[in-house]
Design a protein around this motif. Structure first.
Motif, short mmCIF file in Angstrom:
data_model
loop_
_atom_site.label_atom_id
_atom_site.label_comp_id
_atom_site.label_asym_id
_atom_site.label_seq_id
_atom_site.Cartn_x
_atom_site.Cartn_y
_atom_site.Cartn_z
N GLU A 172 -56.58 122.28 -121.65
CA GLU A 172 -56.27 123.69 -121.41
C GLU A 172 -55.01 123.84 -120.57
N ILE A 173 -54.85 122.99 -119.57
CA ILE A 173 -53.65 123.05 -118.73
C ILE A 173 -52.42 122.69 -119.54
N TRP A 231 -47.55 114.26 -113.80
CA TRP A 231 -47.18 114.47 -115.20
C TRP A 231 -47.86 115.72 -115.79
N GLU A 232 -48.97 116.16 -115.23
CA GLU A 232 -49.59 117.38 -115.73
C GLU A 232 -48.76 118.60 -115.33
N TRP A 233 -48.23 118.61 -114.14
CA TRP A 233 -47.31 119.68 -113.72
C TRP A 233 -46.08 119.66 -114.63
N GLY A 234 -45.63 118.46 -114.96
CA GLY A 234 -44.48 118.32 -115.85
C GLY A 234 -44.75 118.87 -117.24
N ALA A 235 -45.99 118.72 -117.74
CA ALA A 235 -46.33 119.23 -119.06
C ALA A 235 -46.22 120.74 -119.10
N VAL A 236 -46.65 121.41 -118.03
CA VAL A 236 -46.59 122.87 -117.99
C VAL A 236 -45.15 123.35 -117.89
N VAL A 237 -44.40 122.79 -116.93
CA VAL A 237 -43.02 123.26 -116.73
C VAL A 237 -42.13 122.84 -117.89
N GLY A 238 -42.29 121.60 -118.38
CA GLY A 238 -41.47 121.14 -119.48
C GLY A 238 -41.62 122.00 -120.72
N GLY A 239 -42.83 122.50 -120.95
CA GLY A 239 -43.06 123.36 -122.10
C GLY A 239 -42.34 124.69 -122.01
N MET A 240 -41.92 125.09 -120.80
CA MET A 240 -41.20 126.33 -120.61
C MET A 240 -39.69 126.16 -120.77
N LEU A 241 -39.22 124.92 -120.75
CA LEU A 241 -37.78 124.68 -120.73
C LEU A 241 -37.19 124.34 -122.09
N GLY A 242 -38.02 124.09 -123.07
CA GLY A 242 -37.54 123.74 -124.40
C GLY A 242 -38.64 123.96 -125.42
N ASP A 243 -38.30 123.79 -126.67
CA ASP A 243 -39.24 124.05 -127.76
C ASP A 243 -40.12 122.81 -127.98
N MET A 260 -55.76 117.25 -106.55
CA MET A 260 -55.82 118.60 -105.98
C MET A 260 -54.76 119.51 -106.60
N GLU A 261 -53.58 118.95 -106.88
CA GLU A 261 -52.52 119.75 -107.50
C GLU A 261 -52.90 120.21 -108.89
N VAL A 262 -53.54 119.33 -109.66
CA VAL A 262 -53.95 119.69 -111.02
C VAL A 262 -55.03 120.77 -110.96
N ALA A 263 -55.96 120.65 -110.02
CA ALA A 263 -56.99 121.68 -109.87
C ALA A 263 -56.36 123.02 -109.53
N ARG A 264 -55.33 123.00 -108.70
CA ARG A 264 -54.64 124.24 -108.34
C ARG A 264 -53.80 124.77 -109.50
N LEU A 265 -53.25 123.85 -110.28
CA LEU A 265 -52.38 124.24 -111.38
C LEU A 265 -53.09 125.13 -112.38
N ARG A 266 -54.37 124.93 -112.55
CA ARG A 266 -55.13 125.76 -113.51
C ARG A 266 -55.13 127.22 -113.09
N ARG A 267 -55.04 127.48 -111.77
CA ARG A 267 -55.08 128.85 -111.28
C ARG A 267 -53.68 129.47 -111.16
N LEU A 268 -52.64 128.65 -111.29
CA LEU A 268 -51.28 129.16 -111.20
C LEU A 268 -50.77 129.57 -112.58
N SER A 269 -49.98 130.59 -112.62
CA SER A 269 -49.32 130.95 -113.88
C SER A 269 -48.20 129.94 -114.13
N PRO A 270 -47.83 129.72 -115.40
CA PRO A 270 -46.69 128.83 -115.68
C PRO A 270 -45.43 129.27 -114.94
N ALA A 271 -45.22 130.58 -114.80
CA ALA A 271 -44.04 131.07 -114.10
C ALA A 271 -44.05 130.65 -112.63
N GLU A 272 -45.23 130.67 -112.00
CA GLU A 272 -45.33 130.25 -110.60
C GLU A 272 -45.11 128.75 -110.48
N ALA A 273 -45.62 127.97 -111.43
CA ALA A 273 -45.36 126.53 -111.42
C ALA A 273 -43.87 126.25 -111.54
#
Length: 262
Positions: free
Chosen positions: A122-123, A90-102, A44-57
């Motif tokens: 896509e996520i 780990w999918e939530w981690g992929a989105v947030v981790g990509g914002m914290l480093g190169d 359910m979190e991954v399904a919701r993650l698609r609708r959230l912006s990376p900033a909101e995550a």
């Protein structure tokens, strides 16, 4: 309902959690129930993650110093091999981790269902990182590390006959050696991190462990075993702290390899 229907994996999760955590049958039963609840929540979190912006995550995540450790390692100019596992979300981690480093690339096996694979890809690629098929990704991964960027790989599944012998939760295992091999080839540090669910709804905390540097003067085989054991130990600490959020339904100790000297 999933837990009740899925008898084969439920029994495997019971057996492995009793063996590796020292639980009695009743405690293992409670853990497995919570484990299946975790899988349902993660879907359910991954399904919701698609609708959230990376900033909101990111806003919903306690970074917990993860960014400082990651950026400090990258500042050394050797790139970074970020190691994680199928623990927490780990999918939530992929989105947030990509914002914290190169982060240049995430190494993963394509999912069997092409529609689900496209959805997950896509996520994962929302913050600019690319998803690379683990077969044939070595050249791109090495190029990214030599350019001083981060790559992400997982090591918590059975490595098969080609894996590296290393202890995992106190038991010899075959460990997936791709992330370790890339670190040894480039001199890049290895860093274990995980995105864990908090008790509150829709909230997460990033867990960061130690940074491990390859020894350029060590024997490559011995160094491979040392680093594989080190990342297994770090992930084991996370699993011990959050046992209900790990994939007990996977046969992690399926392949028996000769014992490591480390």
């Amino acid at each position: 309902l999933w837990r009740l229907i899925d008898k084969r994996h439920r029994k495997l999760a019971m057996t492995q959690s009793m063996d590796r955590l020292g639980l009695d049958q009743e405690a293992a039963r409670r853990l497995v129930r919570d484990n299946y609840r975790h899988y349902a929540l993660a879907i359910m979190e991954v399904a919701r993650l698609r609708r959230l912006s990376p900033a909101e995550a990111l806003r919903r995540t306690n970074v917990n110093g993860f960014d400082k450790v990651m950026q400090g390692a990258l500042a050394r100019g050797k790139g970074l091999v970020l190691v994680t596992g199928h623990v927490g979300n780990w999918e939530w981690g992929a989105v947030v981790g990509g914002m914290l480093g190169d982060v240049d690339g995430l190494i993963a096996r394509p999912l069997d269902n092409p529609l689900i694979d496209r959805f997950i890809r896509e996520i994962r690629e929302r913050t600019g990182a690319r998803v690379w098929d683990k077969l044939g990704s070595m050249r791109r991964a090495l190029a990214a590390l030599r350019a001083g960027k981060a790559i992400v790989g997982v090591v918590d599944q059975d490595g098969g006959r080609g894996g590296t012998p290393a202890p995992c939760r106190g038991k010899d295992s075959s460990t997936m050696s791709g992330p370790v091999d890339r670190a040894i080839r480039t001199g890049s540090p290895l860093f274990v991190g995980a995105m864990m669910r908090d008790p509150g709804p829709g909230r997460f905390t990033m867990i960061s462990k130690r940074v491990h540097w390859p020894d350029p003067d060590a024997d490559p085989e011995a160094e491979r075993s040392r680093l594989a054991a080190a990342v297994n130990a770090d992930l084991s600490e996370v699993i011990r702290a959050y046992p209900e959020q790990w994939i007990w339904i996977h046969r992690r100790w399926k392949t028996v390899l000769p014992k490591s000297d480390s």
